[in-house]
Motif scaffolding. Structure first.
Motif, PDB file in Angstrom:
ATOM      1  N   GLY A   1     -17.033  42.147  56.305  1.00  0.00           N
ATOM      2  CA  GLY A   1     -17.550  41.681  55.023  1.00  0.00           C
ATOM      3  C   GLY A   1     -17.758  40.179  55.091  1.00  0.00           C
ATOM      4  N   SER A   2     -18.725  39.685  54.315  1.00  0.00           N
ATOM      5  CA  SER A   2     -19.073  38.269  54.454  1.00  0.00           C
ATOM      6  C   SER A   2     -19.801  37.766  53.206  1.00  0.00           C
ATOM      7  N   GLY A   3     -20.161  36.500  53.230  1.00  0.00           N
ATOM      8  CA  GLY A   3     -20.957  35.939  52.134  1.00  0.00           C
ATOM      9  C   GLY A   3     -20.907  34.428  52.134  1.00  0.00           C
TER      10      GLY A   3
ATOM     11  N   PHE B   1     -14.732  36.142  46.115  1.00  0.00           N
ATOM     12  CA  PHE B   1     -14.690  34.819  46.759  1.00  0.00           C
ATOM     13  C   PHE B   1     -15.987  34.412  47.414  1.00  0.00           C
TER      14      PHE B   1
ATOM     15  N   SER C   1      -7.388  34.688  54.207  1.00  0.00           N
ATOM     16  CA  SER C   1      -8.117  33.666  53.446  1.00  0.00           C
ATOM     17  C   SER C   1      -7.243  32.462  53.065  1.00  0.00           C
TER      18      SER C   1
ATOM     19  N   GLN D   1      -6.252  40.818  60.838  1.00  0.00           N
ATOM     20  CA  GLN D   1      -7.544  40.425  60.345  1.00  0.00           C
ATOM     21  C   GLN D   1      -7.928  39.109  60.998  1.00  0.00           C
TER      22      GLN D   1
ATOM     23  N   LEU E   1      -8.835  32.050  45.459  1.00  0.00           N
ATOM     24  CA  LEU E   1      -9.964  32.845  45.961  1.00  0.00           C
ATOM     25  C   LEU E   1     -10.742  33.496  44.832  1.00  0.00           C
TER      26      LEU E   1
ATOM     27  N   GLN F   1      -7.333  29.646  55.307  1.00  0.00           N
ATOM     28  CA  GLN F   1      -8.548  28.833  55.258  1.00  0.00           C
ATOM     29  C   GLN F   1      -8.568  27.912  54.036  1.00  0.00           C
ATOM     30  N   ILE F   2      -7.988  28.384  52.917  1.00  0.00           N
ATOM     31  CA  ILE F   2      -7.823  27.515  51.757  1.00  0.00           C
ATOM     32  C   ILE F   2      -6.975  26.295  52.144  1.00  0.00           C
TER      33      ILE F   2
ATOM     34  N   VAL G   1     -14.262  28.735  44.665  1.00  0.00           N
ATOM     35  CA  VAL G   1     -13.303  28.724  45.770  1.00  0.00           C
ATOM     36  C   VAL G   1     -13.293  27.343  46.437  1.00  0.00           C
TER      37      VAL G   1
ATOM     38  N   MET H   1      -8.939  23.910  54.348  1.00  0.00           N
ATOM     39  CA  MET H   1      -9.884  23.085  53.570  1.00  0.00           C
ATOM     40  C   MET H   1      -9.146  21.989  52.816  1.00  0.00           C
TER      41      MET H   1
ATOM     42  N   LEU I   1     -14.761  30.720  58.614  1.00  0.00           N
ATOM     43  CA  LEU I   1     -15.266  29.854  57.550  1.00  0.00           C
ATOM     44  C   LEU I   1     -16.038  28.700  58.186  1.00  0.00           C
TER      45      LEU I   1
ATOM     46  N   MET J   1     -12.847  40.317  58.948  1.00  0.00           N
ATOM     47  CA  MET J   1     -13.041  41.478  59.834  1.00  0.00           C
ATOM     48  C   MET J   1     -11.685  42.050  60.217  1.00  0.00           C
ATOM     49  N   GLY J   2     -11.578  43.368  60.238  1.00  0.00           N
ATOM     50  CA  GLY J   2     -10.334  44.013  60.675  1.00  0.00           C
ATOM     51  C   GLY J   2     -10.249  44.032  62.190  1.00  0.00           C
TER      52      GLY J   2
HETATM   53  C1  2NL Z   1     -13.646  42.267  54.240  1.00  0.00           C
HETATM   54  C2  2NL Z   1     -14.142  41.122  53.489  1.00  0.00           C
HETATM   55  C3  2NL Z   1     -14.227  38.780  53.490  1.00  0.00           C
HETATM   56  C4  2NL Z   1     -14.048  36.443  53.130  1.00  0.00           C
HETATM   57  C5  2NL Z   1     -13.508  37.630  53.567  1.00  0.00           C
HETATM   58  C6  2NL Z   1     -13.381  34.161  52.486  1.00  0.00           C
HETATM   59  C7  2NL Z   1     -12.478  33.164  52.713  1.00  0.00           C
HETATM   60  C8  2NL Z   1     -12.601  31.992  52.000  1.00  0.00           C
HETATM   61  C9  2NL Z   1     -13.594  31.846  51.105  1.00  0.00           C
HETATM   62  C10 2NL Z   1     -14.460  32.868  50.913  1.00  0.00           C
HETATM   63 CL1  2NL Z   1     -11.474  30.752  52.242  1.00  0.00          CL
HETATM   64  N1  2NL Z   1     -14.355  34.012  51.611  1.00  0.00           N
HETATM   65  N2  2NL Z   1     -13.265  35.304  53.216  1.00  0.00           N
HETATM   66  C11 2NL Z   1     -15.344  36.432  52.656  1.00  0.00           C
HETATM   67  C12 2NL Z   1     -16.054  37.599  52.593  1.00  0.00           C
HETATM   68  C13 2NL Z   1     -15.506  38.800  53.002  1.00  0.00           C
HETATM   69  O1  2NL Z   1     -13.622  39.919  53.933  1.00  0.00           O
HETATM   70  O2  2NL Z   1     -14.030  43.360  53.986  1.00  0.00           O
HETATM   71  N3  2NL Z   1     -12.767  42.037  55.202  1.00  0.00           N
HETATM   72  C14 2NL Z   1     -12.220  43.049  56.017  1.00  0.00           C
END
Ligand code: 2NL
Length: 360
Positions: free
Chosen positions: A289-291, A258, A178, A215, A143, A181-182, A297, A185, A219, A315-316
């Motif tokens: 959180g996101s992106g 990540f 995460s 959580q 990650l 999800q790795i 990754v 993939m 993806l 997300m929690g």
């Molecule tokens: C947060 C932030 C996040 C991700 C989780 C993720 C997973 C993979 C690749 C890239 Cl496999 N990202 N997960 C991405 C952005 C934010 O969580 O504050 N969570 C409570």
């Protein structure tokens, strides 16, 4: 030979004295059975002269009928008495109030898990699970979380004990889902749409944090997935989850190792006298959180970043369960029992301090 009257008195007394059906049967056999006393007398009729036979036959028949009737009557009386006895011990007061039975409820976190695993699959996501004890490669390196990152410090993450000389790679209690999800993939490649709900662990314990929490991560990887797809997807989710027609989300620039770019997502809400309403008002509450998944990754997971791109979010669950079902305090999940859960069970969105407490 006893006279008829003596016989009669004896057998009627025996019938009256029989204590149960077996005793009654003994009397019947003794008197009227094939080798019974009265049957024997009847057999003797044939040797009498006709006059005497007529008189004796009539009185023997009458005696037989009388004993027979007495046996039947006694049998009914015994059965009645037995029933009376049973009714004395087996009576049931149908007017008593029912005994209360303990009622269970679905835990709010389980309930929200079920909701999540219905809403996202409606949008084409599959649900993935994975181990809660992970290698530090899946949990961190894949990650793009570097070795010196604070999350990898001993005091933030639960590391598995290793005996001296055990050189297997370090393992941790996963700090997010995460790694699931790795793995997805790596196993399935792109394109892929997956959510990963489950337990995660961090060394954190105060009024708003517990060492284990839940959580859900999502993806979506394809040729041209963008942040616009992310926004639509999250809006659809919020509409379905909070059961409102209109939601408004606000993306704030942020940073995660990540994702690039990264955004924290807030939802619009109002608070009128402690009644929270999602989708209206002038307040914002952070919900996730996101992106866009960082190219490094994708690379680590065996997906070619020159061909594929996509979004991810995290997300929690405990937090949004509290928000949706109006639970003001994490202690409700732990110290509390069904009374708390029932009390807060379905009084959604009506707790004054929740939003402030959550985004703090
Ligand atoms: C947060 C932030 C996040 C991700 C989780 C993720 C997973 C993979 C690749 C890239 Cl496999 N990202 N997960 C991405 C952005 C934010 O969580 O504050 N969570 C409570």
């Amino acid at each position: 030979m006893d006279g008829i009257d003596t016989l009669k008195a004896r057998y009627l007394a025996a019938v009256a004295g029989a204590a149960d059906e077996a005793g009654l049967e003994e009397v019947r056999v003794a008197a009227l059975g094939k080798k019974g006393e009265i049957s024997a007398l009847m057999a003797g009729l044939g040797k009498m002269d006709p006059e005497a036979r007529k008189a004796a036959g009539a009185s023997l028949n009458a005696l037989k009928d009388e004993i027979d009737a007495a046996l039947r009557a006694r049998k009914v009386a015994l059965a009645d008495a037995a029933l009376d006895e049973r009714l004395k011990t087996e009576w049931l007061d149908v007017t008593l109030p029912g005994r209360p039975r303990p009622r269970g409820t679905v835990h709010p976190v389980s309930q929200v898990m079920e909701e999540l695993t219905a809403i996202f699959p409606d949008m084409g996501f599959s649900v993935a699970e994975g181990p809660q004890v992970e290698s530090d490669w899946y949990n961190f390196d894949a990650l793009n979380i570097p070795p010196e990152h604070p999350a990898r410090q001993e005091h933030d993450t639960f590391f598995m004990h290793r005996a001296p000389g055990d050189n297997r790679p370090p393992h941790v209690l996963r700090t997010h889902t995460s790694p699931v999800q790795i793995r997805a993939m790596m196993e399935r490649g792109a394109p892929i749409r997956v959510i990963a709900p489950g337990r995660v662990y961090r060394m954190d314990m105060d009024q708003t944090h517990t060492p284990m929490f839940h959580q859900v991560e999502g993806l979506a990887i394809d040729r041209d997935i963008s942040m616009a797809n992310l926004k639509w997807c999250l809006e659809e989710f919020c509409r379905a989850f909070f059961e409102v027609d209109k939601v408004e989300l606000r993306f704030r620039a942020s940073h995660f190792p990540f994702t690039e770019p990264s955004a924290e997502v807030d939802i619009r809400y109002s608070n009128t006298g402690g009644q929270l309403k999602i989708g209206e008002g002038d307040k914002w509450m952070e919900i996730l959180g996101s992106g866009m998944v960082h190219p490094k990754v994708l690379q680590a997971a065996g997906v070619d970043p020159t061909q594929w791109q996509g979004f991810a979010f995290g997300m929690g669950i405990d937090r949004i369960a509290m928000l949706k079902y109006g639970i003001p305090d994490l202690r409700a999940f732990f110290e509390a029992d069904l009374r708390w859960l029932r009390h807060y069970g379905f009084s959604a969105l009506d707790v004054p301090d929740l939003a402030g407490g959550l985004s703090a």
